[in-house]
Design a protein around this motif. Structure first.
Motif, short mmCIF file in Angstrom:
data_model
loop_
_atom_site.label_atom_id
_atom_site.label_comp_id
_atom_site.label_asym_id
_atom_site.label_seq_id
_atom_site.Cartn_x
_atom_site.Cartn_y
_atom_site.Cartn_z
N SER A 46 0.83 -1.21 0.00
CA SER A 46 0.00 0.00 0.00
C SER A 46 0.87 1.26 0.00
O SER A 46 0.51 2.26 -0.63
CB SER A 46 -0.96 0.00 1.19
OG SER A 46 -0.24 0.05 2.41
N ALA A 47 2.00 1.23 0.68
CA ALA A 47 2.91 2.38 0.66
C ALA A 47 3.48 2.59 -0.74
O ALA A 47 3.61 3.73 -1.19
CB ALA A 47 4.04 2.17 1.67
N ALA A 48 3.79 1.51 -1.44
CA ALA A 48 4.32 1.63 -2.80
C ALA A 48 3.26 2.23 -3.73
O ALA A 48 3.57 3.10 -4.54
CB ALA A 48 4.76 0.26 -3.32
N TRP A 49 2.00 1.79 -3.61
CA TRP A 49 0.95 2.35 -4.44
C TRP A 49 0.73 3.83 -4.13
O TRP A 49 0.44 4.63 -5.02
CB TRP A 49 -0.36 1.58 -4.28
CG TRP A 49 -0.39 0.34 -5.11
CD1 TRP A 49 -0.41 -0.94 -4.67
CD2 TRP A 49 -0.39 0.25 -6.54
NE1 TRP A 49 -0.41 -1.82 -5.73
CE2 TRP A 49 -0.41 -1.11 -6.88
CE3 TRP A 49 -0.37 1.20 -7.55
CZ2 TRP A 49 -0.42 -1.54 -8.20
CZ3 TRP A 49 -0.38 0.76 -8.87
CH2 TRP A 49 -0.41 -0.59 -9.18
N LEU A 50 0.84 4.18 -2.86
CA LEU A 50 0.70 5.58 -2.47
C LEU A 50 1.80 6.43 -3.11
O LEU A 50 1.53 7.51 -3.64
CB LEU A 50 0.74 5.73 -0.95
CG LEU A 50 0.68 7.15 -0.41
CD1 LEU A 50 -0.70 7.75 -0.69
CD2 LEU A 50 0.98 7.18 1.06
N LEU A 51 3.03 5.93 -3.10
CA LEU A 51 4.13 6.67 -3.72
C LEU A 51 3.94 6.78 -5.23
O LEU A 51 4.25 7.82 -5.83
CB LEU A 51 5.46 5.99 -3.40
CG LEU A 51 5.93 6.11 -1.95
CD1 LEU A 51 7.20 5.29 -1.74
CD2 LEU A 51 6.18 7.55 -1.59
N ILE A 52 3.41 5.73 -5.85
CA ILE A 52 3.15 5.78 -7.29
C ILE A 52 2.08 6.82 -7.59
O ILE A 52 2.19 7.60 -8.53
CB ILE A 52 2.76 4.39 -7.82
CG1 ILE A 52 3.98 3.47 -7.81
CG2 ILE A 52 2.16 4.47 -9.21
CD1 ILE A 52 3.67 2.03 -8.11
#
Length: 104
Positions: A46-52
């Motif tokens: 979820s953190a990676a999707w937020l950064l994307i």
């Protein structure tokens, strides 16, 4: 059994036990590490999707600003730089009919 045979068997048992015990401890450590990482994957995902999402939003805003700047420049907006005369087609031409001051 004599005493030297018992000592040899005890030493062989200690060596085998040490090898098996260290392999077991390594396997337990690996399993614990695997469980820890497995539990942290959803949060990291979820953190990676937020950064994307943040990156694509920034790229989108920058692209819109660039498109707006190009459109503004293409429309000829903005004042003329100092030392340049404005476009002569943009200035009104003198009228052919005389105005009230022409009679004087």
């Amino acid at each position: 059994m004599e005493r030297p045979e018992i000592v040899v068997l005890l030493l062989v048992g200690l060596l085998i036990g040490t090898g098996v015990g260290s392999a077991y401890a390594r396997a337990r450590r690996g399993w614990a590490d695997y469980q820890t990482v497995r539990k942290s994957v959803p949060g990291a995902r979820s953190a990676a999707w937020l950064l994307i999402r943040v990156a694509t939003t920034k790229i989108g805003v920058i692209a819109l600003l660039l498109v707006g700047a190009v459109a503004y420049a293409a429309a000829g907006g903005g004042p003329a730089p100092p030392g340049q005369t404005p476009d002569p087609s943009a200035t009104p031409s003198p009228s052919a009919t005389p105005g009230p001051r022409a009679e004087r």
